[in-house]
Design an enzyme around this catalytic site. Sequence first.
Site, PDB file in Angstrom:
ATOM      1  N   ARG A 186       0.842  -1.203   0.000  1.00  0.00           N
ATOM      2  CA  ARG A 186       0.000   0.000   0.000  1.00  0.00           C
ATOM      3  C   ARG A 186       0.875   1.250   0.000  1.00  0.00           C
ATOM      4  O   ARG A 186       0.574   2.225  -0.682  1.00  0.00           O
ATOM      5  CB  ARG A 186      -0.942  -0.010   1.210  1.00  0.00           C
ATOM      6  CG  ARG A 186      -2.044  -1.052   1.125  1.00  0.00           C
ATOM      7  CD  ARG A 186      -2.765  -1.233   2.447  1.00  0.00           C
ATOM      8  NE  ARG A 186      -3.489  -0.034   2.855  1.00  0.00           N
ATOM      9  CZ  ARG A 186      -4.065   0.110   4.045  1.00  0.00           C
ATOM     10  NH1 ARG A 186      -3.986  -0.869   4.952  1.00  0.00           N
ATOM     11  NH2 ARG A 186      -4.711   1.214   4.346  1.00  0.00           N
ATOM     12  N   CYS A 220      -1.072   5.987   9.083  1.00  0.00           N
ATOM     13  CA  CYS A 220      -1.482   4.676   8.565  1.00  0.00           C
ATOM     14  C   CYS A 220      -2.585   4.920   7.549  1.00  0.00           C
ATOM     15  O   CYS A 220      -2.493   5.831   6.736  1.00  0.00           O
ATOM     16  CB  CYS A 220      -1.925   3.758   9.701  1.00  0.00           C
ATOM     17  SG  CYS A 220      -3.310   4.417  10.662  1.00  0.00           S
TER      18      CYS A 220
END
Length: 314
Positions: A204, A265
């Site tokens: 990611r 995050c």
Amino acid sequence: MSTSYNLTSYLVTPEQLNDALQKNVNSKLSTAPRVIPLCGTWFLPNDARKRTGADVFHKCRIPSARFFDLDKVKDAQSPYPHMLPSAPDFAAAMGKLGIRRDDSVVVYDSEEEGVFSAPRVAWTLRAFGHQSVHVLNNFKLWCELGLPTAWGDPIEHPEEVEYPVPELDRARVASFEQVRDIARKQAKEGSRDVQILDARSKGRWEGTQPEPRPGLSSGHIPSSLSLPLPTLLDPEHKTLRPAAELKTIFADHGVSPDKQVISSCGTGVMAAVLDAALAEAGFPEEGRRVYDGSWTEWAMRAGDEEGLVVKGRE
């Protein structure tokens, strides 16, 4: 108060919590501070088993625990998933849970996840000035040790209390504007005076794997460092690793305690695990912040600005 129950550190073991609960005075007539387990379980929206924190809480929990719902105790007006709630909304949520300002709260995760969302709940409480807050390390070990558990609907529901409206400690929180200014400056100068950590998976971060939320671009903030959550956890018990191991991990990733650190995050949940690991590794509190909106806010707001969404490795 916490010294009486041996809860002197941010991370507490199952044995320490069990001992504290056995000594805890938990009477409706008592006004003494209490030790309260708080389930902070939350799952990603693309969870393959479609689990919810509430379901897990009813399936298996620590007796006398309450449930803090990250999907409800948040800024409901924000387009981003888990932005901090307003101070009045936070106070109302704590009051409904029957938690008083002087209670010691020990937040824990699901048995399956080990350590995942509980640090976000604990960080939220600390950001609003609740003094005695701890994270259980962890409920998986609690169950493996055969310590007491309960299931089903709680027999007794906590009596609501009046929780005073607190002030948010903004020194713990990094805003989009602050992170953007830091990223721009560091991209221009080629420096990392402020270290931006990212707990998402490497894929990611690199932009090779999709985000859990449809339509959201993957990638990373310029000058940020990839430090995926599993790196910080013991692979067998899913506890946060010991302080010495965490210090080595941060050093190996080039993270220095002499510089400010911003943890990020996907939505600010795993970022709080990073922050807890930094605390355990001895990084000073005044140098640590959590980017509340994290990648979801960044991708939605910075996507059109040249150079602020990076794919691949820098």
